[in-house]
Design a protein around this motif. Sequence first.
Motif, PDB file in Angstrom:
ATOM      1  N   TYR A 104      55.746  39.621  48.867  1.00  0.00           N
ATOM      2  CA  TYR A 104      55.349  41.024  48.920  1.00  0.00           C
ATOM      3  C   TYR A 104      56.274  41.817  49.818  1.00  0.00           C
ATOM      4  O   TYR A 104      56.628  41.382  50.930  1.00  0.00           O
ATOM      5  N   TYR A 105      56.672  42.972  49.343  1.00  0.00           N
ATOM      6  CA  TYR A 105      57.540  43.857  50.122  1.00  0.00           C
ATOM      7  C   TYR A 105      56.833  45.153  50.462  1.00  0.00           C
ATOM      8  O   TYR A 105      56.806  45.581  51.607  1.00  0.00           O
ATOM      9  N   ARG A 106      56.300  45.820  49.462  1.00  0.00           N
ATOM     10  CA  ARG A 106      55.629  47.096  49.709  1.00  0.00           C
ATOM     11  C   ARG A 106      54.829  47.489  48.479  1.00  0.00           C
ATOM     12  O   ARG A 106      54.937  46.884  47.426  1.00  0.00           O
ATOM     13  N   GLY A 107      54.013  48.505  48.649  1.00  0.00           N
ATOM     14  CA  GLY A 107      53.282  49.067  47.525  1.00  0.00           C
ATOM     15  C   GLY A 107      51.866  48.538  47.415  1.00  0.00           C
ATOM     16  O   GLY A 107      51.448  47.663  48.162  1.00  0.00           O
ATOM     17  N   THR A 108      51.140  49.130  46.482  1.00  0.00           N
ATOM     18  CA  THR A 108      49.775  48.704  46.217  1.00  0.00           C
ATOM     19  C   THR A 108      49.703  48.145  44.803  1.00  0.00           C
ATOM     20  O   THR A 108      50.375  48.637  43.897  1.00  0.00           O
ATOM     21  N   TYR A 109      48.864  47.151  44.637  1.00  0.00           N
ATOM     22  CA  TYR A 109      48.757  46.457  43.360  1.00  0.00           C
ATOM     23  C   TYR A 109      47.282  46.315  42.997  1.00  0.00           C
ATOM     24  O   TYR A 109      46.444  46.070  43.870  1.00  0.00           O
ATOM     25  N   TYR A 110      47.001  46.456  41.725  1.00  0.00           N
ATOM     26  CA  TYR A 110      45.612  46.491  41.284  1.00  0.00           C
ATOM     27  C   TYR A 110      45.291  45.500  40.170  1.00  0.00           C
ATOM     28  O   TYR A 110      44.132  45.246  39.898  1.00  0.00           O
ATOM     29  N   GLN A 111      46.286  44.979  39.521  1.00  0.00           N
ATOM     30  CA  GLN A 111      46.046  44.128  38.365  1.00  0.00           C
ATOM     31  C   GLN A 111      46.070  42.656  38.738  1.00  0.00           C
ATOM     32  O   GLN A 111      46.896  42.226  39.534  1.00  0.00           O
ATOM     33  N   PRO A 112      45.173  41.861  38.139  1.00  0.00           N
ATOM     34  CA  PRO A 112      45.138  40.431  38.474  1.00  0.00           C
ATOM     35  C   PRO A 112      46.473  39.725  38.294  1.00  0.00           C
ATOM     36  O   PRO A 112      46.844  38.875  39.100  1.00  0.00           O
ATOM     37  N   TYR A 113      47.225  40.109  37.258  1.00  0.00           N
ATOM     38  CA  TYR A 113      48.473  39.399  36.995  1.00  0.00           C
ATOM     39  C   TYR A 113      49.523  39.673  38.064  1.00  0.00           C
ATOM     40  O   TYR A 113      50.526  38.954  38.157  1.00  0.00           O
ATOM     41  N   GLN A 114      49.300  40.688  38.868  1.00  0.00           N
ATOM     42  CA  GLN A 114      50.248  41.010  39.932  1.00  0.00           C
ATOM     43  C   GLN A 114      50.042  40.180  41.188  1.00  0.00           C
ATOM     44  O   GLN A 114      50.827  40.275  42.123  1.00  0.00           O
ATOM     45  N   PHE A 115      48.991  39.386  41.203  1.00  0.00           N
ATOM     46  CA  PHE A 115      48.704  38.534  42.349  1.00  0.00           C
ATOM     47  C   PHE A 115      48.981  37.087  41.970  1.00  0.00           C
ATOM     48  O   PHE A 115      48.559  36.616  40.933  1.00  0.00           O
ATOM     49  N   ASP A 116      49.670  36.381  42.863  1.00  0.00           N
ATOM     50  CA  ASP A 116      50.102  35.023  42.566  1.00  0.00           C
ATOM     51  C   ASP A 116      49.140  33.951  43.060  1.00  0.00           C
ATOM     52  O   ASP A 116      49.077  32.861  42.512  1.00  0.00           O
ATOM     53  N   LEU A 117      48.436  34.250  44.118  1.00  0.00           N
ATOM     54  CA  LEU A 117      47.603  33.252  44.778  1.00  0.00           C
ATOM     55  C   LEU A 117      46.140  33.644  44.687  1.00  0.00           C
ATOM     56  O   LEU A 117      45.788  34.819  44.909  1.00  0.00           O
ATOM     57  N   TRP A 118      45.293  32.674  44.388  1.00  0.00           N
ATOM     58  CA  TRP A 118      43.869  32.939  44.205  1.00  0.00           C
ATOM     59  C   TRP A 118      43.016  31.915  44.931  1.00  0.00           C
ATOM     60  O   TRP A 118      43.345  30.720  44.944  1.00  0.00           O
ATOM     61  N   GLY A 119      41.933  32.401  45.507  1.00  0.00           N
ATOM     62  CA  GLY A 119      40.934  31.518  46.068  1.00  0.00           C
ATOM     63  C   GLY A 119      40.020  31.015  44.970  1.00  0.00           C
ATOM     64  O   GLY A 119      40.134  31.418  43.805  1.00  0.00           O
ATOM     65  N   GLN A 120      39.056  30.191  45.357  1.00  0.00           N
ATOM     66  CA  GLN A 120      38.209  29.524  44.372  1.00  0.00           C
ATOM     67  C   GLN A 120      37.074  30.390  43.851  1.00  0.00           C
ATOM     68  O   GLN A 120      36.422  30.014  42.898  1.00  0.00           O
ATOM     69  N   GLY A 121      36.841  31.530  44.464  1.00  0.00           N
ATOM     70  CA  GLY A 121      35.750  32.391  44.024  1.00  0.00           C
ATOM     71  C   GLY A 121      34.458  32.057  44.747  1.00  0.00           C
ATOM     72  O   GLY A 121      34.149  30.889  44.990  1.00  0.00           O
ATOM     73  N   THR A 122      33.723  33.086  45.076  1.00  0.00           N
ATOM     74  CA  THR A 122      32.419  32.896  45.718  1.00  0.00           C
ATOM     75  C   THR A 122      31.420  33.824  45.040  1.00  0.00           C
ATOM     76  O   THR A 122      31.696  35.003  44.808  1.00  0.00           O
ATOM     77  N   LEU A 123      30.261  33.285  44.695  1.00  0.00           N
ATOM     78  CA  LEU A 123      29.278  34.026  43.913  1.00  0.00           C
ATOM     79  C   LEU A 123      28.432  34.924  44.806  1.00  0.00           C
ATOM     80  O   LEU A 123      27.866  34.466  45.803  1.00  0.00           O
ATOM     81  N   VAL A 124      28.336  36.175  44.410  1.00  0.00           N
ATOM     82  CA  VAL A 124      27.460  37.135  45.062  1.00  0.00           C
ATOM     83  C   VAL A 124      26.413  37.563  44.037  1.00  0.00           C
ATOM     84  O   VAL A 124      26.768  38.067  42.966  1.00  0.00           O
ATOM     85  N   THR A 125      25.152  37.348  44.375  1.00  0.00           N
ATOM     86  CA  THR A 125      24.057  37.727  43.490  1.00  0.00           C
ATOM     87  C   THR A 125      23.170  38.720  44.215  1.00  0.00           C
ATOM     88  O   THR A 125      22.690  38.445  45.317  1.00  0.00           O
ATOM     89  N   VAL A 126      22.985  39.875  43.592  1.00  0.00           N
ATOM     90  CA  VAL A 126      22.135  40.911  44.163  1.00  0.00           C
ATOM     91  C   VAL A 126      20.921  41.064  43.254  1.00  0.00           C
ATOM     92  O   VAL A 126      21.040  41.545  42.123  1.00  0.00           O
ATOM     93  N   SER A 127      19.796  40.651  43.763  1.00  0.00           N
ATOM     94  CA  SER A 127      18.600  40.650  42.926  1.00  0.00           C
ATOM     95  C   SER A 127      17.362  40.715  43.796  1.00  0.00           C
ATOM     96  O   SER A 127      17.336  40.166  44.897  1.00  0.00           O
ATOM     97  N   SER A 128      16.358  41.388  43.282  1.00  0.00           N
ATOM     98  CA  SER A 128      15.096  41.448  44.001  1.00  0.00           C
ATOM     99  C   SER A 128      14.180  40.298  43.601  1.00  0.00           C
ATOM    100  O   SER A 128      13.090  40.152  44.147  1.00  0.00           O
TER     101      SER A 128
END
Length: 128
Positions: A104-128
Amino acid sequence: VQLQASGGGLVRPGESLRLSCTASGRTGRNVLMGWFRQAPGKEREFVTGITWTDGFTYYEYSADSAKGRFTISADSAKNTVHLQMNSLKPEDTAVYYCAAKGTYYRGTYYQPYQFDLWGQGTLVTVSS
């Protein structure tokens, strides 16, 4: 570099939750880390991101859906970012992924394909 996310869980509408993500390994001078989320049956979408250079000069940017309720922060010394989510709604239910741009050098990025590294994901559930 590997990303490890944590902090997901089940909360009621209106409650708060804090996610964390730590990058292990050596990072460059310029760092971009962010959060995406993916709800069932939907595409992965950008939530918020943060950049820093030489451990300083933080810059945050967010999707419109996150502004006002979600806040990203970083501890550059620990290569860790946090996502503070307040006033959670059922529509915030999703798997949240931490992501980083490998070179990374500069700028803002919004698309998934623009990111090279990913974590495993964590589930967030909002429910009553």
